[in-house]
Write a protein that holds these residues in place. Structure first.
Motif, PDB file in Angstrom:
ATOM      1  N   GLN A   1       0.913  -1.255  -0.153  1.00 55.89           N
ATOM      2  CA  GLN A   1       0.076  -0.165   0.209  1.00 55.89           C
ATOM      3  C   GLN A   1       0.938   1.158  -0.010  1.00 55.89           C
ATOM      4  OE1 GLN A   1      -3.076   0.024   2.803  1.00 55.89           O
ATOM      5  NE2 GLN A   1      -3.706   2.063   2.608  1.00 55.89           N
ATOM      6  N   ALA A   2       0.812   1.814  -1.159  1.00 57.41           N
ATOM      7  CA  ALA A   2       1.690   3.268  -1.251  1.00 57.41           C
ATOM      8  C   ALA A   2       0.732   4.372  -0.832  1.00 57.41           C
ATOM      9  CB  ALA A   2       2.036   3.388  -2.619  1.00 57.41           C
ATOM     10  N   SER A   3       1.463   5.224  -0.067  1.00 56.29           N
ATOM     11  CA  SER A   3       0.895   6.584   0.511  1.00 56.29           C
ATOM     12  C   SER A   3       1.897   7.636   0.466  1.00 56.29           C
ATOM     13  CB  SER A   3       0.159   6.220   1.833  1.00 56.29           C
ATOM     14  OG  SER A   3       1.347   6.016   2.880  1.00 56.29           O
ATOM     15  N   GLY A   4       1.388   8.925   0.675  1.00 54.01           N
ATOM     16  CA  GLY A   4       2.192   9.948   0.820  1.00 54.01           C
ATOM     17  C   GLY A   4       2.311  10.966  -0.162  1.00 54.01           C
TER      18      GLY A   4
ATOM     19  N   SER B   1      14.182  17.758  -4.065  1.00 58.51           N
ATOM     20  CA  SER B   1      14.173  18.622  -5.383  1.00 58.51           C
ATOM     21  C   SER B   1      13.307  18.077  -6.464  1.00 58.51           C
ATOM     22  CB  SER B   1      15.794  18.363  -5.974  1.00 58.51           C
ATOM     23  OG  SER B   1      16.735  18.870  -4.821  1.00 58.51           O
ATOM     24  N   LEU B   2      12.043  18.123  -6.091  1.00 53.82           N
ATOM     25  CA  LEU B   2      11.151  17.738  -7.191  1.00 53.82           C
ATOM     26  C   LEU B   2      11.076  18.542  -8.099  1.00 53.82           C
ATOM     27  CD1 LEU B   2       8.585  16.135  -4.447  1.00 53.82           C
ATOM     28  CD2 LEU B   2       9.476  14.961  -6.526  1.00 53.82           C
ATOM     29  N   LYS B   3      10.788  17.961  -9.431  1.00 52.70           N
ATOM     30  CA  LYS B   3      10.631  18.734 -10.590  1.00 52.70           C
ATOM     31  C   LYS B   3       9.051  18.705 -11.250  1.00 52.70           C
ATOM     32  CE  LYS B   3      15.442  17.943 -11.834  1.00 52.70           C
ATOM     33  NZ  LYS B   3      16.458  17.457 -12.826  1.00 52.70           N
ATOM     34  N   PRO B   4       8.410  19.415 -12.090  1.00 56.02           N
ATOM     35  CA  PRO B   4       7.234  19.302 -12.645  1.00 56.02           C
ATOM     36  C   PRO B   4       7.412  17.718 -13.341  1.00 56.02           C
ATOM     37  CG  PRO B   4       7.857  21.211 -12.939  1.00 56.02           C
ATOM     38  CD  PRO B   4       9.058  20.805 -12.391  1.00 56.02           C
ATOM     39  N   GLU B   5       8.517  17.569 -13.895  1.00 60.12           N
ATOM     40  CA  GLU B   5       8.285  16.279 -14.782  1.00 60.12           C
ATOM     41  C   GLU B   5       8.334  14.796 -13.777  1.00 60.12           C
ATOM     42  OE1 GLU B   5      10.674  18.608 -14.912  1.00 60.12           O
ATOM     43  OE2 GLU B   5      12.658  17.995 -15.323  1.00 60.12           O
ATOM     44  N   ASP B   6       8.477  15.260 -12.525  1.00 60.87           N
ATOM     45  CA  ASP B   6       8.370  13.904 -11.469  1.00 60.87           C
ATOM     46  C   ASP B   6       6.808  13.729 -11.356  1.00 60.87           C
ATOM     47  OD1 ASP B   6      10.999  15.211  -9.832  1.00 60.87           O
ATOM     48  OD2 ASP B   6      11.039  13.621 -10.917  1.00 60.87           O
ATOM     49  N   THR B   7       5.968  14.431 -11.872  1.00 62.48           N
ATOM     50  CA  THR B   7       4.586  14.254 -11.552  1.00 62.48           C
ATOM     51  C   THR B   7       4.182  13.048 -12.296  1.00 62.48           C
ATOM     52  OG1 THR B   7       3.901  16.612 -11.653  1.00 62.48           O
ATOM     53  CG2 THR B   7       2.133  15.418 -12.225  1.00 62.48           C
ATOM     54  N   ALA B   8       3.462  12.305 -11.468  1.00 66.53           N
ATOM     55  CA  ALA B   8       3.099  10.788 -12.066  1.00 66.53           C
ATOM     56  C   ALA B   8       2.056  10.188 -10.752  1.00 66.53           C
ATOM     57  CB  ALA B   8       4.159  10.026 -12.345  1.00 66.53           C
ATOM     58  N   VAL B   9       1.709   9.120 -11.085  1.00 64.93           N
ATOM     59  CA  VAL B   9       1.172   8.097  -9.997  1.00 64.93           C
ATOM     60  C   VAL B   9       2.248   7.210  -9.744  1.00 64.93           C
ATOM     61  CG1 VAL B   9      -0.449   6.593  -9.578  1.00 64.93           C
ATOM     62  CG2 VAL B   9      -1.242   8.318 -10.790  1.00 64.93           C
ATOM     63  N   TYR B  10       2.498   7.197  -8.429  1.00 59.67           N
ATOM     64  CA  TYR B  10       3.788   6.203  -7.969  1.00 59.67           C
ATOM     65  C   TYR B  10       3.264   4.893  -7.306  1.00 59.67           C
ATOM     66  CZ  TYR B  10       7.299   9.920  -8.934  1.00 59.67           C
ATOM     67  OH  TYR B  10       7.893  10.891  -9.301  1.00 59.67           O
ATOM     68  N   TYR B  11       3.758   3.760  -7.904  1.00 62.77           N
ATOM     69  CA  TYR B  11       3.354   2.693  -7.447  1.00 62.77           C
ATOM     70  C   TYR B  11       4.593   1.923  -6.633  1.00 62.77           C
ATOM     71  CZ  TYR B  11      -0.262   3.197 -10.686  1.00 62.77           C
ATOM     72  OH  TYR B  11      -1.338   3.797 -11.532  1.00 62.77           O
TER      73      TYR B  11
ATOM     74  N   GLY C   1      -1.123   2.961  -5.941  1.00 62.33           N
ATOM     75  CA  GLY C   1      -0.688   4.090  -6.233  1.00 62.33           C
ATOM     76  C   GLY C   1      -0.988   5.316  -5.641  1.00 62.33           C
ATOM     77  N   THR C   2      -0.103   6.319  -5.638  1.00 65.04           N
ATOM     78  CA  THR C   2      -0.356   7.399  -4.926  1.00 65.04           C
ATOM     79  C   THR C   2       0.035   8.683  -5.996  1.00 65.04           C
ATOM     80  OG1 THR C   2       0.013   8.770  -2.945  1.00 65.04           O
ATOM     81  CG2 THR C   2       1.975   7.400  -3.694  1.00 65.04           C
ATOM     82  N   GLN C   3      -0.670   9.615  -5.902  1.00 62.11           N
ATOM     83  CA  GLN C   3      -0.487  10.562  -7.069  1.00 62.11           C
ATOM     84  C   GLN C   3       0.530  11.795  -6.336  1.00 62.11           C
ATOM     85  OE1 GLN C   3      -1.919  11.392 -10.188  1.00 62.11           O
ATOM     86  NE2 GLN C   3      -0.332  12.786 -10.168  1.00 62.11           N
TER      87      GLN C   3
END
Length: 119
Positions: free
Chosen positions: A4-7, A84-94, A112-114
């Motif tokens: 279970q992904a979260s955060g 150092s997050l970038k706009p291109e890191d935008t995604a659903v992460y699993y 998944g977590t957005q």
């Protein structure tokens, strides 16, 4: 077997988030656990992986030096610290369980977590 992904959340460019992957039903000492991400209209890609056998991690070039993968055996949880997050890191992460970080087959997936990074 459950993961279970979260955060996830919304953060400005340059900010940080920590994703968590809570696991149950298996010991991740015997498996590889990987973070994947999928952005709209793009293929899913591997982000970072940790080997259960020796704790070694492998990360995509795009996140090296910014993302750190760690685990807490006592809590059956794994974490992805994203700096150092970038706009291109935008995604659903699993997070997913597999048999190997390199060329492995991942057979169990979390929901998944957005993550959204604004510019």
């Amino acid at each position: 077997v459950q993961l279970q992904a979260s955060g996830g959340g919304l953060v400005q460019s340059g900010g940080s988030l920590r994703l968590s992957c809570e696991t149950s039903g298996f010991s991740f000492d015997y498996y590889a656990i990987s973070w994947f991400r999928q952005a709209p209209g793009k293929e899913r890609e591997g982000v970072s992986c940790i080997s259960g056998s020796d704790g070694r991690t492998a990360s995509a070039d795009s996140v090296k030096g910014r993302f750190t993968f760690s685990k807490d055996n006592a809590k059956n949880s794994l974490y992805l610290q994203m700096n150092s997050l970038k706009p291109e890191d935008t995604a659903v992460y699993y997070c997913a369980r597999g048999d190997s970080c390199i060329g492995g087959r991942f057979d169990s997936w979390g929901q998944g977590t957005q993550v959204t990074v604004s510019s």
